[in-house]
Design an enzyme around this catalytic site. Structure first.
Site, PDB file in Angstrom:
ATOM      1  N   GLU A 112      34.284   4.487   6.939  1.00  0.00           N
ATOM      2  CA  GLU A 112      34.281   4.354   8.411  1.00  0.00           C
ATOM      3  C   GLU A 112      35.561   4.907   9.001  1.00  0.00           C
ATOM      4  O   GLU A 112      35.548   5.616  10.002  1.00  0.00           O
ATOM      5  CB  GLU A 112      34.103   2.880   8.799  1.00  0.00           C
ATOM      6  CG  GLU A 112      33.809   2.655  10.284  1.00  0.00           C
ATOM      7  CD  GLU A 112      35.042   2.421  11.148  1.00  0.00           C
ATOM      8  OE1 GLU A 112      34.891   2.297  12.370  1.00  0.00           O
ATOM      9  OE2 GLU A 112      36.170   2.373  10.625  1.00  0.00           O
ATOM     10  N   GLU A 113      36.681   4.567   8.364  1.00  0.00           N
ATOM     11  CA  GLU A 113      37.986   4.961   8.917  1.00  0.00           C
ATOM     12  C   GLU A 113      38.213   6.465   8.839  1.00  0.00           C
ATOM     13  O   GLU A 113      39.120   6.988   9.477  1.00  0.00           O
ATOM     14  CB  GLU A 113      39.119   4.216   8.191  1.00  0.00           C
ATOM     15  CG  GLU A 113      39.043   2.695   8.283  1.00  0.00           C
ATOM     16  CD  GLU A 113      39.379   2.140   9.661  1.00  0.00           C
ATOM     17  OE1 GLU A 113      39.562   2.935  10.603  1.00  0.00           O
ATOM     18  OE2 GLU A 113      39.440   0.909   9.792  1.00  0.00           O
ATOM     19  N   ASP A 126      32.864  -5.718  13.474  1.00  0.00           N
ATOM     20  CA  ASP A 126      34.131  -5.030  13.201  1.00  0.00           C
ATOM     21  C   ASP A 126      35.250  -5.734  13.962  1.00  0.00           C
ATOM     22  O   ASP A 126      35.243  -5.779  15.198  1.00  0.00           O
ATOM     23  CB  ASP A 126      34.009  -3.553  13.621  1.00  0.00           C
ATOM     24  CG  ASP A 126      35.081  -2.675  12.997  1.00  0.00           C
ATOM     25  OD1 ASP A 126      36.034  -3.221  12.418  1.00  0.00           O
ATOM     26  OD2 ASP A 126      34.956  -1.441  13.103  1.00  0.00           O
ATOM     27  N   ASP A 165      40.481  -5.799  10.102  1.00  0.00           N
ATOM     28  CA  ASP A 165      39.773  -4.497  10.142  1.00  0.00           C
ATOM     29  C   ASP A 165      39.598  -3.950   8.734  1.00  0.00           C
ATOM     30  O   ASP A 165      40.418  -3.202   8.262  1.00  0.00           O
ATOM     31  CB  ASP A 165      40.585  -3.524  11.014  1.00  0.00           C
ATOM     32  CG  ASP A 165      39.882  -2.198  11.226  1.00  0.00           C
ATOM     33  OD1 ASP A 165      38.689  -2.091  10.890  1.00  0.00           O
ATOM     34  OD2 ASP A 165      40.535  -1.271  11.725  1.00  0.00           O
ATOM     35  N   HIS A 209      31.978  -2.272   8.136  1.00  0.00           N
ATOM     36  CA  HIS A 209      32.627  -1.387   7.155  1.00  0.00           C
ATOM     37  C   HIS A 209      33.582  -2.150   6.258  1.00  0.00           C
ATOM     38  O   HIS A 209      34.294  -3.051   6.708  1.00  0.00           O
ATOM     39  CB  HIS A 209      33.306  -0.197   7.838  1.00  0.00           C
ATOM     40  CG  HIS A 209      34.575  -0.484   8.576  1.00  0.00           C
ATOM     41  ND1 HIS A 209      35.809  -0.410   7.976  1.00  0.00           N
ATOM     42  CD2 HIS A 209      34.818  -0.802   9.872  1.00  0.00           C
ATOM     43  CE1 HIS A 209      36.744  -0.664   8.882  1.00  0.00           C
ATOM     44  NE2 HIS A 209      36.171  -0.915  10.039  1.00  0.00           N
TER      45      HIS A 209
HETATM   46  N1  BES Z   1      37.874  -1.324  13.692  1.00  0.00           N
HETATM   47  C1  BES Z   1      38.026  -0.115  14.452  1.00  0.00           C
HETATM   48  C2  BES Z   1      37.159  -0.095  15.690  1.00  0.00           C
HETATM   49  C3  BES Z   1      37.408  -1.261  16.615  1.00  0.00           C
HETATM   50  C4  BES Z   1      38.346  -1.159  17.603  1.00  0.00           C
HETATM   51  C5  BES Z   1      36.678  -2.441  16.519  1.00  0.00           C
HETATM   52  C6  BES Z   1      38.552  -2.216  18.466  1.00  0.00           C
HETATM   53  C7  BES Z   1      36.902  -3.505  17.374  1.00  0.00           C
HETATM   54  C8  BES Z   1      37.849  -3.387  18.348  1.00  0.00           C
HETATM   55  C9  BES Z   1      37.648   1.072  13.555  1.00  0.00           C
HETATM   56  O1  BES Z   1      37.864   0.851  12.211  1.00  0.00           O
HETATM   57  C10 BES Z   1      38.479   2.275  13.971  1.00  0.00           C
HETATM   58  O2  BES Z   1      39.666   2.292  13.801  1.00  0.00           O
HETATM   59  N2  BES Z   1      37.813   3.253  14.570  1.00  0.00           N
HETATM   60  C11 BES Z   1      38.459   4.432  15.044  1.00  0.00           C
HETATM   61  C12 BES Z   1      37.482   5.572  15.136  1.00  0.00           C
HETATM   62  C13 BES Z   1      36.815   5.946  13.830  1.00  0.00           C
HETATM   63  C14 BES Z   1      35.736   6.967  14.077  1.00  0.00           C
HETATM   64  C15 BES Z   1      37.819   6.449  12.814  1.00  0.00           C
HETATM   65  C16 BES Z   1      39.007   4.187  16.455  1.00  0.00           C
HETATM   66  O3  BES Z   1      38.488   3.302  17.158  1.00  0.00           O
HETATM   67  O4  BES Z   1      39.940   4.888  16.810  1.00  0.00           O
HETATM   68 ZN    ZN Z   2      37.367  -1.094  11.715  1.00  0.00          ZN
END
Ligand code: BES
Ligand code: ZN
Length: 383
Positions: free
Chosen positions: A264-265, A292, A232, A220
């Protein structure tokens, strides 16, 4: 002009007239654009840069546009005398500016708590906890309050959600603001919000004529508000672009799709749209690799996902991994559609979703690209 900005433009000019860009060039150019929140100008600037990179490598690019509703806090606060206390709008709150007196509500803000005081036309102050934010807000509204302040009595920052629309300006303030909010004191509650449609745009790159790819490399390109998103997820976006560079003149190019997901966020919006709207691609994929947070070593490079792919990554590229599906990133909609996925990441770093997310190490990105390419070759061998 800000020196960083001048640097970025110089970078673009230099790249236009010279050889292919590198991981270092990508980071140097895109990071100064600022947080790449979906729908923002820096998000579009980043996309334009990445598209140019794909095209310079001989790929065709296509934009996939989608919209969704989003609630944004544009900066909310409580004015007390000459002082301004920063607050965060409760998601679903009404915007508005209210000048009135503070009424401290005893307890958590139950209907009984509101009966003990007269809050009509005034600003109610309650503590966090015990009942939900939306219950507090609806109880305040029923008691005739003109606004609501919820004091966060815990140390951790708060992004409170009502879960529905409530016709009352309502925000949270940190516990450090509690003492300044004395009963009877006149305050100006400023809740500045935007509640509207956001436009997300995925970038899809492929060699002309490829409609049934074997593998999709994705990551993303959007980031959260106030976070530059170096790790990120500029790190993952750059990994995808660099894989496109490395395979551009090899047979793998004709078997690959490269996608930079937006939104994505805000809940995996771009990857969900891609999976729904590209049945031919989805029907032909043997693997989806998602990148990611691979630019900071919170943990060593790790993969999770489908059992056979995890095993190949361990054997071919000596990456640690485990055969389980992890949530929270763009591989999820693909896995849900039955596609074997691999999620490449290096764990949660200390600056995750913070203004301090300004560093991504090109060596770690390059090592991830190396590992992904070895794994992809092994996965597609004899298939
Ligand atoms: N980059 C994160 C996910 C991530 C977490 C990758 C740990 C590698 C290690 C992603 O952008 C994020 O913040 N995802 C959210 C959920 C999403 C559906 C909004 C999360 O993990 O809370
Ligand atoms: Zn991310």
């Amino acid at each position: 002009m800000h020196p960083w900005k001048r640097c970025a433009w110089l970078g673009v000019l230099m790249l236009a007239s010279s050889a292919l860009a590198t991981i270092e060039d990508d980071l140097r150019t895109v990071l100064p654009f600022g947080p790449r929140v979906t729908g923002s100008a820096p998000n579009e600037q980043a996309r334009t840069y990445f598209e140019a990179q794909f095209r310079a490598l001989g790929y065709t690019t296509r934009r996939e546009v989608f919209t969704y509703p989003r609630f944004d806090d544009l900066g909310s606060d409580v004015g007390v005398g000459a002082e301004s206390l920063a607050g965060r709008a409760l998601q679903g709150s009404t915007g508005g500016e209210v000048t009135a007196r503070i009424v401290r509500i005893p307890g958590a803000g139950t209907p009984e708590d509101f009966k003990a005081v007269n809050v009509r036309g005034q600003v109610a102050v309650v503590q966090r906890g015990q009942i939900s934010f939306v219950q507090k807000a609806n109880n305040a509204l029923a008691a005739g309050a003109a606004g609501l302040i919820v004091v966060n009595n815990e140390a951790t920052a708060l992004q409170g959600q009502l879960g529905e629309r409530v016709a009352l300006p309502a925000l949270t303030v940190p516990s450090t603001a509690d003492a300044a909010l004395r009963g009877g004191q006149q305050v100006t509650l400023g809740v500045r919000v935007r509640d509207g449609e956001v436009r997300g745009v995925n970038v899809v790159a492929f060699k002309s004529g490829v409609t049934r790819p074997d593998i999709l490399f994705g990551g993303h390109m959007d980031s959260v508000a106030l976070a530059p998103g170096a790790n990120d997820n500029l790190s993952g976006s750059v990994a995808v672009v660099d894989i496109a560079r490395r395979v551009a003149n090899t047979p793998l190019a004709a078997r690959s799709y490269f996608v930079l997901f937006d939104g994505e966020e805000d809940g995996l919006r771009g990857s969900r749209v891609f999976v729904k709207d590209n049945p031919a691609v989805i029907g032909s994929l043997k693997a989806m690799f998602n990148f990611d947070m691979i630019g900071v070593n919170a943990t060593p490079l790790n993969v999770t996902g489908e059992g056979r792919l995890v095993q190949l990554a361990q054997q071919a590229a000596q990456i640690s991994g485990s055969p389980r599906q992890e949530g929270g990133s763009d591989q999820v909609p693909f896995a849900q559609a039955g596609i074997p996925t691999l999620f490449f990441h290096r764990g949660l770093d200390a600056n995750y979703h913070q203004p301090g997310d300004t560093l991504a190490d090109p060596r770690l990105i390059r090592a991830t690209v190396d590992a992904a390419l070895k794994t992809a070759e092994a996965a597609l061998l004899n298939s």
